[in-house]
Design an enzyme around this catalytic site. Structure first.
Site, PDB file in Angstrom:
ATOM      1  N   ASP A  83       0.845  -1.189   0.000  1.00 48.80           N
ATOM      2  CA  ASP A  83       0.000   0.000   0.000  1.00 48.80           C
ATOM      3  C   ASP A  83       0.882   1.240   0.000  1.00 48.80           C
ATOM      4  O   ASP A  83       1.862   1.318   0.740  1.00 48.80           O
ATOM      5  CB  ASP A  83      -0.904   0.023   1.242  1.00 48.80           C
ATOM      6  CG  ASP A  83      -2.158  -0.816   1.036  1.00 48.80           C
ATOM      7  OD1 ASP A  83      -2.574  -0.967  -0.126  1.00 48.80           O
ATOM      8  OD2 ASP A  83      -2.703  -1.315   2.025  1.00 48.80           O
TER       9      ASP A  83
ATOM     10  N   THR B 109     -16.650   5.201   0.270  1.00 53.55           N
ATOM     11  CA  THR B 109     -16.593   3.739   0.159  1.00 53.55           C
ATOM     12  C   THR B 109     -15.589   3.375  -0.926  1.00 53.55           C
ATOM     13  O   THR B 109     -15.306   4.182  -1.819  1.00 53.55           O
ATOM     14  CB  THR B 109     -17.959   3.121  -0.206  1.00 53.55           C
ATOM     15  OG1 THR B 109     -18.300   3.500  -1.545  1.00 53.55           O
ATOM     16  CG2 THR B 109     -19.054   3.572   0.748  1.00 53.55           C
TER      17      THR B 109
ATOM     18  N   ARG C  66     -15.635   5.580  -4.193  1.00 55.06           N
ATOM     19  CA  ARG C  66     -14.395   6.354  -4.130  1.00 55.06           C
ATOM     20  C   ARG C  66     -14.652   7.852  -4.101  1.00 55.06           C
ATOM     21  O   ARG C  66     -13.943   8.637  -4.707  1.00 55.06           O
ATOM     22  CB  ARG C  66     -13.453   5.950  -5.273  1.00 55.06           C
ATOM     23  CG  ARG C  66     -12.990   4.516  -5.131  1.00 55.06           C
ATOM     24  CD  ARG C  66     -12.102   3.970  -6.194  1.00 55.06           C
ATOM     25  NE  ARG C  66     -10.973   4.811  -6.465  1.00 55.06           N
ATOM     26  CZ  ARG C  66     -10.698   5.320  -7.671  1.00 55.06           C
ATOM     27  NH1 ARG C  66     -11.512   5.101  -8.683  1.00 55.06           N
ATOM     28  NH2 ARG C  66      -9.636   6.053  -7.866  1.00 55.06           N
TER      29      ARG C  66
ATOM     30  N   ASP D 256     -10.444  -5.603   2.103  1.00 53.49           N
ATOM     31  CA  ASP D 256      -9.178  -6.275   1.760  1.00 53.49           C
ATOM     32  C   ASP D 256      -9.275  -7.789   1.907  1.00 53.49           C
ATOM     33  O   ASP D 256      -8.382  -8.511   1.451  1.00 53.49           O
ATOM     34  CB  ASP D 256      -8.041  -5.781   2.669  1.00 53.49           C
ATOM     35  CG  ASP D 256      -7.643  -4.341   2.390  1.00 53.49           C
ATOM     36  OD1 ASP D 256      -7.626  -3.976   1.205  1.00 53.49           O
ATOM     37  OD2 ASP D 256      -7.364  -3.606   3.340  1.00 53.49           O
TER      38      ASP D 256
END
Length: 682
Positions: free
Chosen positions: A307, A378, A382, A522
């Site tokens: 990330d 969310t 986005r 995820d």
């Protein structure tokens, strides 16, 4: 991280390991390790022979046979001790976690709300789905999700980190762990597990490793060791009739000593300890691995999905500028941007509110008095925003706002597209603000790449590991940051579906993929990845999907996880190389001694100039036992690790452990032979 580290040879652990080593002499334990089981059988056989010789039932040297028997038993004991030490370290770490569990009463709510009626029940009676109230000073009685309230929580008992963390309902910070303490305010929690299934219970079970399953590589190596052992067993068994036929039968004691010195007892005795120690070292880094398989997979990883925020960059993006669209006042853009961020508790959202206040003295407004509705961000949309009366304000990624504007009948201005490209080229993140169908402009968010991260990625590249940056930014911003950080590739405007597809793509190419994650979104990608490190601060779904949990919730830890995995594989490979090289050197000691009487020409192999056949055999057996003891610290600590390419690492290990494995026995056996001779024991 402030968890207490155990000394390599902690005295209390050594004492317990010595007792456990004796207990492990049981044949029910020994048969699990085929190589050491052969040594155990040989020890028992020579012991019986020594007793028979001492009693006159058999001819032969009872003293020599007894000496061989004693050192064969020591060989088994030392191997048991190595495994017991590794297990003892894991159990000590588990005991420190058990201290976190406390018998307590819980406030069970009859309805899922703060002011519901409370029943006081023992914490162990709580079941999945029960709702409890915890207040300042309380121990959280179960793993669960916060459904109401917000509080500061001390998680040091679990993570070792003294700084408190915030847990609140909604978002990715709603997960709480049983055994942690509330420092302020209150929480209403819905229990997500039954007794015995909590994260702490699973941590203890994983760390104790009582039922530790062998990893695939460990199984493959065990099969190789068994095959070598069978070959040498058959070879040794055929020697006796040949020697008997020649008229100089080799004694059973010598044949047993020969077999034990031929088979790979060094790695056979240390193999279990290496596996257990690998998981223990992972815990030392404050990472809980579900199995040795996960640690081993970390060592084989060749793709890292990282990330951007918090791993590659510092993760505190701040609003730096308002860039209005043509025909829009900057103050109008700032006002709309601030309104859309009033309920946004992210660092980015708060920085937008502050920047609007600094530039135009725009004060925060009360959302309730405005009768406003906040629209949360969310992963799918986005974007986030606010609805006030007839106003519909949104801020988000370029593509998300473009779709939103076009869906409302508007069009995306060309001048804003150019501004987006310019902001992205500078390595900043553009957030677009729109009201209804009209684009108002851009908020520029700046982030900073961590110092030294480029060098770390260069080291990973040397090791053949590909780094891929995952970010929700647009492609231009992602490309600028990727170039600055030195990653090999990037995935821009990432969605959960895109991450999952990328992992599957790499796996279809035969690669092993590692990633980190903390949110429920995820979970699918974590479940798919070969090494999935879930953040302890993340949701329950993420922790259940991963095969490791980072107690520090530090995304950068993934690189350290890979290093620990590679160190475990290197330790196993290095000690296997050392063990096999050792055996080659021992042949020069024991074969001439065993067969000099049968085949005198073999005496030329006695290159060490050992004193006598008896001293040569006994010296080889003693060395075979002692080398296990000397290698125990290396098995527990792991070999020194350097980020090198596979070929460079192989050359280095062959020089150190291959050549070292050949030379050490020559020196060691000769030294033991001299001591035995000088002391008159042989």
């Amino acid at each position: 991280m402030s968890r207490k580290q155990l000394a390599l040879l902690e005295p209390t652990l050594v004492r317990q390991a010595l007792l456990d080593a004796v207990k492990k002499l049981s044949p029910m334990v020994q048969w699990r390790n085929p190589v050491m089981f052969i040594v155990w059988v040989g020890s028992l056989l020579t012991t019986l022979l020594a007793i028979a010789m001492a009693g006159g039932a058999l001819t032969g040297s009872a003293t020599f046979t007894a000496a061989v028997s004693i050192w064969l038993w020591f060989t088994v004991l030392f191997a048991n001790f190595a495994e017991a030490m590794a297990e003892g370290r894991s159990k000590a770490q588990a005991n420190s976690l058990k201290g976190v569990k406390k018998t307590a009463f819980a406030r069970k709510l009859r309805a899922p709300q703060h002011d519901a009626t409370v029943d006081h029940v023992p914490a162990e009676d709580l079941r999945k789905g029960d709702v409890v109230l915890v207040e300042a000073g309380d121990i959280i009685p179960c793993d669960g999700e916060v459904i109401e309230g917000g509080a500061s929580v001390d998680e040091s008992a679990i993570t070792g980190e003294s700084a408190p963390v915030i847990r609140e309902s909604g978002g990715d910070f709603a997960s709480v762990t049983g055994g942690t303490r509330i420092l302020s305010d209150w929480l209403v929690i819905r229990c997500s597990v039954n007794p015995g299934e909590t994260f702490l219970d699973r941590m203890i079970a994983m760390v104790e490793g009582a039922q530790r399953r062998k990893t695939p590589n460990e199984i493959a190596l065990t099969i190789l060791l068994i095959a070598l052992t069978l070959v040498f067993l058959l070879a040794t068994a055929t020697i006796w009739p040949f020697s008997a036929w020649s008229g100089n039968a080799v004694s059973v004691t010598v044949l047993v000593a020969l077999l034990v010195c031929l088979i790979p007892t060094t790695i056979g005795g240390l193999l279990s300890a290496i596996g257990v120690a690998g998981m223990s070292r992972m815990l030392g880094a404050n990472v809980i691995a579900t199995s040795g398989r996960a640690v081993e997979a970390a060592g084989d990883v060749d793709v890292l999905l990282l990330d951007k925020t918090g791993t590659i960059t510092l993760g505190n993006r701040q609003a730096s500028a308002f860039l209005p669209a043509r025909g829009v006042e900057e103050r109008t853009l700032a006002d709309a941007a601030q309104l859309s961020s009033l309920a946004d508790e992210t660092p980015e959202g708060r920085s937008i509110v502050v920047l609007a206040k600094q530039r135009f003295n725009l004060r925060e407004r009360d959302l309730q008095s405005l009768h406003a509705t906040f629209v949360p961000f969310t992963a799918q949309t986005r974007m986030s925003g606010i609805n006030i009366d007839q106003r519909m304000i949104r801020k988000g990624s370029v593509d998300a706002i473009r779709r939103h504007v076009e869906a409302n009948g508007g069009h995306f201005p060309a001048d804003v597209d150019k501004q987006v490209e310019e902001v992205a080229r500078q390595g900043a993140t553009p957030l677009v603000v729109a009201e209804g169908e009209k684009v108002l402009g851009i908020i520029s968010l700046k982030d900073i790449v961590k110092g030294g991260i480029k060098e770390r990625f260069a080291q990973l590249r040397k090791m053949g590991i590909k780094t891929v940056m995952i970010t929700g930014d647009n492609r231009l911003t992602a490309a600028a940051i990727a170039a600055e950080a030195g990653v090999d590739d990037f995935l821009a405007e990432a969605t959960p579906e895109a991450k999952l597809a990328l992992i599957r793509q790499y796996q279809s190419e035969g690669r092993l993929v590692a990633m980190t994650g903390d949110g429920t979104n995820d979970a699918p990608a974590l479940a798919q990845a070969d090494v999935a490190v879930a953040m302890n601060s993340g949701t329950q779904a993420a922790k259940e999907a991963g095969n490791m949990v980072d107690l520090d919730s530090n995304p950068t830890k993934l690189i350290e996880v890979v290093h620990i995995g590679k160190q475990m594989l290197m330790t196993r490979g290095s000690l296997t190389t050392f063990s096999i090289a050792n055996d080659v050197a021992k042949y020069f000691a024991i074969i001439p001694a065993a067969f000099a009487a049968v085949y005198p020409q073999l005496a030329m192999l006695n290159v060490m100039g050992l004193h006598s056949p008896s001293s040569a055999i006994l010296s080889a057996v003693i060395f075979n036992a002692l080398i296990i003891v000397f290698l125990i610290p290396l098995a527990l600590k792991g070999v020194s690790y350097r980020p090198l390419s596979a070929s460079a690492m192989l050359r280095r290990n062959l020089w150190i452990y291959g050549l070292g494995g050949l030379l050490v026995p020559f020196i060691g056996i000769k030294a033991i032979d001299l001591l035995l001779t000088l002391s008159g024991l042989v």
